[in-house]
Design a protein around this motif. Structure first.
Motif, PDB file in Angstrom:
ATOM      1  N   LEU A   1       0.850  -1.196   0.000  1.00  0.00           N
ATOM      2  CA  LEU A   1       0.000   0.000   0.000  1.00  0.00           C
ATOM      3  C   LEU A   1       0.884   1.243   0.000  1.00  0.00           C
ATOM      4  O   LEU A   1       1.936   1.257   0.642  1.00  0.00           O
ATOM      5  CB  LEU A   1      -0.876   0.038   1.261  1.00  0.00           C
ATOM      6  N   PRO A   2       0.450   2.296  -0.712  1.00  0.00           N
ATOM      7  CA  PRO A   2       1.228   3.538  -0.680  1.00  0.00           C
ATOM      8  C   PRO A   2       1.223   4.135   0.740  1.00  0.00           C
ATOM      9  O   PRO A   2       0.224   4.042   1.447  1.00  0.00           O
ATOM     10  CB  PRO A   2       0.468   4.461  -1.642  1.00  0.00           C
ATOM     11  N   VAL A   3       2.346   4.753   1.110  1.00  0.00           N
ATOM     12  CA  VAL A   3       2.466   5.392   2.425  1.00  0.00           C
ATOM     13  C   VAL A   3       1.347   6.405   2.612  1.00  0.00           C
ATOM     14  O   VAL A   3       0.714   6.481   3.665  1.00  0.00           O
ATOM     15  CB  VAL A   3       3.843   6.091   2.561  1.00  0.00           C
ATOM     16  N   ARG A   4       1.069   7.182   1.550  1.00  0.00           N
ATOM     17  CA  ARG A   4       0.044   8.238   1.664  1.00  0.00           C
ATOM     18  C   ARG A   4      -1.336   7.663   1.907  1.00  0.00           C
ATOM     19  O   ARG A   4      -2.134   8.236   2.649  1.00  0.00           O
ATOM     20  CB  ARG A   4       0.043   9.116   0.410  1.00  0.00           C
ATOM     21  N   THR A   5      -1.602   6.519   1.275  1.00  0.00           N
ATOM     22  CA  THR A   5      -2.906   5.873   1.484  1.00  0.00           C
ATOM     23  C   THR A   5      -3.063   5.472   2.944  1.00  0.00           C
ATOM     24  O   THR A   5      -4.110   5.683   3.553  1.00  0.00           O
ATOM     25  CB  THR A   5      -3.023   4.628   0.583  1.00  0.00           C
ATOM     26  N   ILE A   6      -1.999   4.926   3.528  1.00  0.00           N
ATOM     27  CA  ILE A   6      -2.056   4.484   4.926  1.00  0.00           C
ATOM     28  C   ILE A   6      -2.224   5.678   5.847  1.00  0.00           C
ATOM     29  O   ILE A   6      -3.105   5.706   6.711  1.00  0.00           O
ATOM     30  CB  ILE A   6      -0.773   3.700   5.296  1.00  0.00           C
ATOM     31  N   ASN A   7      -1.404   6.711   5.624  1.00  0.00           N
ATOM     32  CA  ASN A   7      -1.448   7.848   6.545  1.00  0.00           C
ATOM     33  C   ASN A   7      -2.727   8.665   6.403  1.00  0.00           C
ATOM     34  O   ASN A   7      -3.063   9.448   7.292  1.00  0.00           O
ATOM     35  CB  ASN A   7      -0.216   8.733   6.352  1.00  0.00           C
ATOM     36  N   ALA A   8      -3.453   8.446   5.283  1.00  0.00           N
ATOM     37  CA  ALA A   8      -4.689   9.212   5.080  1.00  0.00           C
ATOM     38  C   ALA A   8      -5.809   8.769   6.017  1.00  0.00           C
ATOM     39  O   ALA A   8      -6.797   9.477   6.172  1.00  0.00           O
ATOM     40  CB  ALA A   8      -5.154   9.091   3.628  1.00  0.00           C
ATOM     41  N   VAL A   9      -5.694   7.590   6.641  1.00  0.00           N
ATOM     42  CA  VAL A   9      -6.781   7.139   7.526  1.00  0.00           C
ATOM     43  C   VAL A   9      -6.722   7.819   8.891  1.00  0.00           C
ATOM     44  O   VAL A   9      -7.682   7.760   9.651  1.00  0.00           O
ATOM     45  CB  VAL A   9      -6.776   5.595   7.753  1.00  0.00           C
ATOM     46  N   LEU A  10      -5.588   8.464   9.184  1.00  0.00           N
ATOM     47  CA  LEU A  10      -5.450   9.044  10.519  1.00  0.00           C
ATOM     48  C   LEU A  10      -6.322  10.269  10.692  1.00  0.00           C
ATOM     49  O   LEU A  10      -6.552  11.013   9.740  1.00  0.00           O
ATOM     50  CB  LEU A  10      -3.988   9.426  10.757  1.00  0.00           C
ATOM     51  N   LEU A  11      -6.811  10.461  11.894  1.00  0.00           N
ATOM     52  CA  LEU A  11      -7.592  11.652  12.209  1.00  0.00           C
ATOM     53  C   LEU A  11      -6.689  12.871  12.156  1.00  0.00           C
ATOM     54  O   LEU A  11      -5.487  12.761  12.375  1.00  0.00           O
ATOM     55  CB  LEU A  11      -8.170  11.532  13.626  1.00  0.00           C
ATOM     56  N   ASP A  12      -7.286  14.015  11.884  1.00  0.00           N
ATOM     57  CA  ASP A  12      -6.509  15.256  11.844  1.00  0.00           C
ATOM     58  C   ASP A  12      -5.753  15.429  13.155  1.00  0.00           C
ATOM     59  O   ASP A  12      -6.302  15.220  14.215  1.00  0.00           O
ATOM     60  CB  ASP A  12      -7.438  16.458  11.651  1.00  0.00           C
ATOM     61  N   GLY A  13      -4.505  15.807  13.034  1.00  0.00           N
ATOM     62  CA  GLY A  13      -3.734  16.090  14.231  1.00  0.00           C
ATOM     63  C   GLY A  13      -2.956  14.904  14.766  1.00  0.00           C
ATOM     64  O   GLY A  13      -2.086  15.061  15.616  1.00  0.00           O
ATOM     65  N   GLU A  14      -3.295  13.705  14.272  1.00  0.00           N
ATOM     66  CA  GLU A  14      -2.534  12.525  14.718  1.00  0.00           C
ATOM     67  C   GLU A  14      -1.208  12.497  13.949  1.00  0.00           C
ATOM     68  O   GLU A  14      -1.129  12.928  12.794  1.00  0.00           O
ATOM     69  CB  GLU A  14      -3.317  11.248  14.404  1.00  0.00           C
TER      70      GLU A  14
END
Lengths: 659, 212
Positions: A176-189
């Motif tokens: 999975l792309p790094v950006r795809t994974i990090n996109a699930v995080l809530l704002d500020g995490e």
């Protein structure tokens, strides 16, 4: 020789293949429809060793393959035979000893010039151990809900497991792309996969995410290791993630419970402290009341003797012949009056004073007080009395009510040392059934009498203490600290309430709530004649008093007024006297608190002998002997000790005239 | 989500994967002849999903814009075939198939042409092989190059009640040591997929026989 060389080469090749983990090799001639296998393949499949290297039927390829995998492999081989290039399949082979081995078959299709598939060659590699490990890992991941990931610094994608994808709500994939994974995080995490170049110190962390498929908010924990890869300077992140939402929720619930528990305990403690405070207050009042009552009885007897004697001396003295003695006697009398007032106040705040409540017209009562107020209060203070005529009649002891209002007026004066405005008002107020009042009075009609000043006011802490006996804000010697507590005691005893509102530097308003009365207003006996009403020798009075000095004074006073007086020192001798009297006794003047027989017991027995006998009690502190709920029983007359010559004269005359 | 009459079982999926593998192998062989160099193509996995899921699936995995070559096909089963690359990979692919002799400007100029031709080779290889292996014939339209996101490529109509289904194939390319990944998507309606499933069952019976 040639044969030897060939076999030696084959032997070497076999060694190399064995070292590589290979379990056999094959060469499938598509055009000739034959299969050639090497000795290890033959051994694995349980073929005759002689068959290695010989042309075999192609069906041989499938014969040791586990039945469940055979169809799959037939399809894959069909693809190869029809022109597919790569063969890479895992399947189970049943070894001659019955053991099931996992094999990875890797093969390649070969074509001629015309793109026709001609040969299919490949290797079998035993992957049983790897397969078992994978299985264990898979079970560990799915059963434990743990997803794995591996990230090499500098890459845009992350190797992930299916469970990793499931946890984050992605379709299962291995990358999975790094950006795809990090996109699930809530704002500020902070990012789940740390950005390039920032070697993280640790992979331990917890993250809030919106799961990609259903948008659910979840908590994900990340654990793992940061692996430094040799000289290259790069690093790998090898870690796991797992869902900790439930644990987080329970933690939050527990914390909530804990928080509210503390809150509940705190509330409970506050409530208990309040109750304890109330109990302590009532115990204090009870103790002071008992003390007061005990003292008041004897003290008032003493004051009666003193005041009686002083009065007697004053009357016999020719004031013009010795003015200094006259002044001294006047001073002594004032001292007695103050002492009597003090005792009265003590009894009032401990709610032990006998009240004589009547229907009172408050506006008239206030109007009648204006002279007294003006005299008591300095000129720098403007006094306003605001009591409309339509204010209801109330039920209260008028003398005590006057006392209470005067007390409040004096307090207001002391709160305005530089002058100000004093307003005394009376208003009707109806308290409805559902109305919550801080005063805690039952619903009904009340009259609110408010005494408001524009003085220095009080802090909230002070307000909570003002009704305490002996609490005073005045300088030592200037106040007894009994004023407000007396007011409070009086109003409470009258079934009303006191409310106090104060703002520092803005003034204080004390409001008395007193119940409306349905009775008609009685005329207050305001007989103000200077002369004491006299008696005659035809009127016989019986004085019963256990204190010899008080009795002597009372008897002397009444005789001086002209009455015929007989006396007794206790109930029993009084009754004997009544039996023997041929000339009837009209009035019994008796102390209330006496040993052996109380005043009311005596009155009862005496009335049995002389039915129309009048009774006047005298008492410094009657306890409950003649009162009910702090009020005088109807038809009972009481003269409070210490009484004056004139007071006694008026009261006795009043009773005799009433009959 | 996917109706039973068209849900592929494991064996049917294997069979379809192999058939497409044969097709892309043919395509690789044709590309080799065009490029004069080693070209390897393989299809490791296949999925049947609805359009919406296909769009999400591809956007989860690809965060850049996409380039696609589209060809419609008709026959016993009809639909639309898409060869999809991440946009960053498309110039690589053009460079690979044109021999790497071109300047950057020339590559950009050639891109559309080269992509259409490459797509045609690969999609034709796949569809022709499918028709051949399933013993049917298909006719195809000329290739068309599209750009956009997963959603636009799959033309998701928010108002449409029934969604078409997508055969989603993941393919690996290896051209001149460059790793290029891509996807083949075949959009079909339910009757077409049902026909495809029947034809796959016939194929399996032929290959596996009574052994299966």
């Amino acid at each position: 020789m040639a044969d030897n060389t060939t076999s030696a080469t084959a032997e070497e090749l076999r060694g190399v293949l064995a070292a590589a983990g290979a379990c056999g090799a094959w060469d499938w001639d598509i055009a000739g429809d034959t299969l050639i296998v090497d000795p290890r393949f033959a051994e694995l499949y349980g073929l005759d060793p002689q068959d290695a290297g010989r042309a075999l039927p192609t069906a041989t390829f499938y014969q040791a393959i586990h039945a469940e995998d055979r169809a799959r492999i037939r399809i894959a081989v069909a693809g190869l035979l029809a022109g597919a290039e790569l063969f890479s399949k895992e399947f189970r082979v049943i070894a001659p000893n019955g053991a099931i081995l996992w094999m990875h078959g890797r093969g390649q299709g070969h074509r001629d010039e015309d793109d026709n598939a001609v040969r299919f060659t490949g290797l079998l590699i035993d992957v049983t151990d790897r397969k078992r490990t994978e299985e264990r890992l898979r079970v560990a991941q799915s059963a434990g809900g743990v997803g794995t990931f591996e990230y090499q610094d500098g890459f845009a994608t992350v190797s992930v497991s299916s469970e990793f994808c499931r946890l984050l709500g992605f379709h299962p994939t291995d990358r999975l792309p790094v950006r795809t994974i990090n996109a699930v995080l809530l704002d500020g995490e902070s990012p789940l996969i740390p950005p390039d170049g920032e070697t993280p110190a640790s992979l331990d962390g917890e993250f809030r995410i919106h799961r990609s498929d259903d948008g659910a908010e979840r908590w994900i924990a990340r654990r793992g290791e940061v692996i430094q890869d040799g000289e290259a300077g790069g690093y790998r992140l090898l870690g796991v993630v797992y869902d900790v939402t439930e644990a987080k929720r329970q933690e939050a619930r527990l914390r909530d419970l804990n928080d509210t528990l503390e809150q509940r305990v705190a509330e409970e403690i506050v409530e208990r402290l309040r109750t304890e405070e109330a109990l302590r207050q009532s115990q204090k009042m009870e103790a002071v009341g008992q003390l007061t009552g005990g003292i008041a009885h004897d003290f008032n007897n003493l004051l009666t003797i003193v005041s009686g004697s002083v009065e007697m001396a004053s009357r016999r003295l020719d004031r013009s012949s010795d003015p200094r003695v006259a002044r001294a006697l006047d001073n002594a009398m004032r001292g007695v009056e103050r002492a009597a007032a003090l005792t009265q106040r003590l009894l009032a705040f401990s709610r032990r004073q006998p009240l004589d409540p009547r229907a009172v017209d408050a506006p008239r009562l206030l109007a009648g007080m204006s002279d007294l107020l003006t005299r008591t209060i300095t000129e720098s203070i403007a006094i306003a009395i605001d009591a409309p005529d339509d204010v209801w009649t109330i039920e209260a002891d008028p003398h005590q009510l006057e006392n209470a209002i005067l007390n409040l007026g004096v307090n207001a004066r002391d709160a305005m040392p530089r002058g100000g405005q004093l307003t005394i008002s009376a208003r009707n107020r109806t308290i409805a059934a559902g109305e919550a009042t801080e005063s805690h009075v039952p619903p009904g009609d009340y009259v609110a009498i408010a005494v408001a000043d524009s003085g220095i006011g009080m802090a909230p802490e002070t307000i909570t203490k003002v009704f305490d006996p002996f609490f005073t804000t005045k300088e030592v010697g200037k106040g007894t600290g009994l004023g407000l507590s007396m007011v409070y005691g009086f109003v409470k005893q009258s079934g009303g309430a006191v409310d106090i509102v104060s703002t520092v530097d803005a003034g204080t308003t004390v409001t008395l709530l007193l119940a409306r009365s349905s009775a008609a207003v009685e005329a207050i006996d305001d007989r103000q004649s200077d002369d004491e009403p006299q008696g005659s020798s035809s009127e016989t009075l019986l004085v019963v008093e256990d204190d010899d000095d008080v009795r002597a004074y009372t008897v002397a006073t009444l005789r001086e007024l002209g009455y015929r007086v007989i006396e007794a020192h206790d109930g029993a001798s009084a009754l004997r006297l009544l039996e023997r009297q041929e000339q009837g006794v009209q009035l019994l003047v008796t102390d209330v608190v006496m040993p052996a027989m109380s005043g009311s017991e005596l009155a009862q027995a005496a009335r049995a002998l002389v039915p129309d006998l009048l009774v006047l009690y005298t008492s410094g502190y009657p306890r409950d002997a003649i009162t009910r709920d702090g009020r005088l029983s109807p038809g009972v007359d009481l003269l409070a000790k210490p009484f004056t010559f004139k007071g006694l004269a008026i009261k006795v005359r009043e009773l005799l005239d009433r009959a | 989500m996917i109706p039973d009459q068209i849900a592929l079982d494991e064996l049917e999926r294997d069979a379809l994967t192999e058939i497409v593998n044969i097709g892309v192998s043919r395509a690789a062989s044709s590309l080799r002849k065009m490029v004069g160099d080693q070209v390897l193509l393989s299809v490791p996995s296949i999925e049947v999903v609805n359009q919406r899921r296909a769009a999400r699936l591809i956007s989860e995995r690809e965060i850049v814009d996409l380039v696609a070559v589209r060809q419609d096909f008709s026959g016993p089963f009809s639909g639309r075939a898409l060869l999809i690359f991440p946009e960053t990979n498309s110039l690589e692919l053009v460079r690979a198939v044109t021999g790497g002799e071109l300047s950057a400007e020339e590559v950009v100029e050639m891109e559309h042409e080269a992509l259409a031709e490459t797509g045609n080779v690969i999609l034709n290889g796949c569809l022709a092989t499918m028709a051949n292996m399933l013993k049917r014939s298909l006719t195809m339209t000329l290739p068309e190059v599209l750009r956009g996101t997963g959603a636009t490529l799959f033309e998701i109509d928010q108002n449409s009640e029934s969604e078409g289904l997508v055969l989603f194939l993941y393919i690996d390319f290896a051209v001149r040591q460059r790793d290029i990944r891509g996807y083949i998507a075949m959009l079909m309606d339910i009757p077409s997929l049902a026909t495809l499933k029947e034809l796959l069952d016939e194929f399996i019976l032929r290959v596996v026989g009574e052994d299966g």
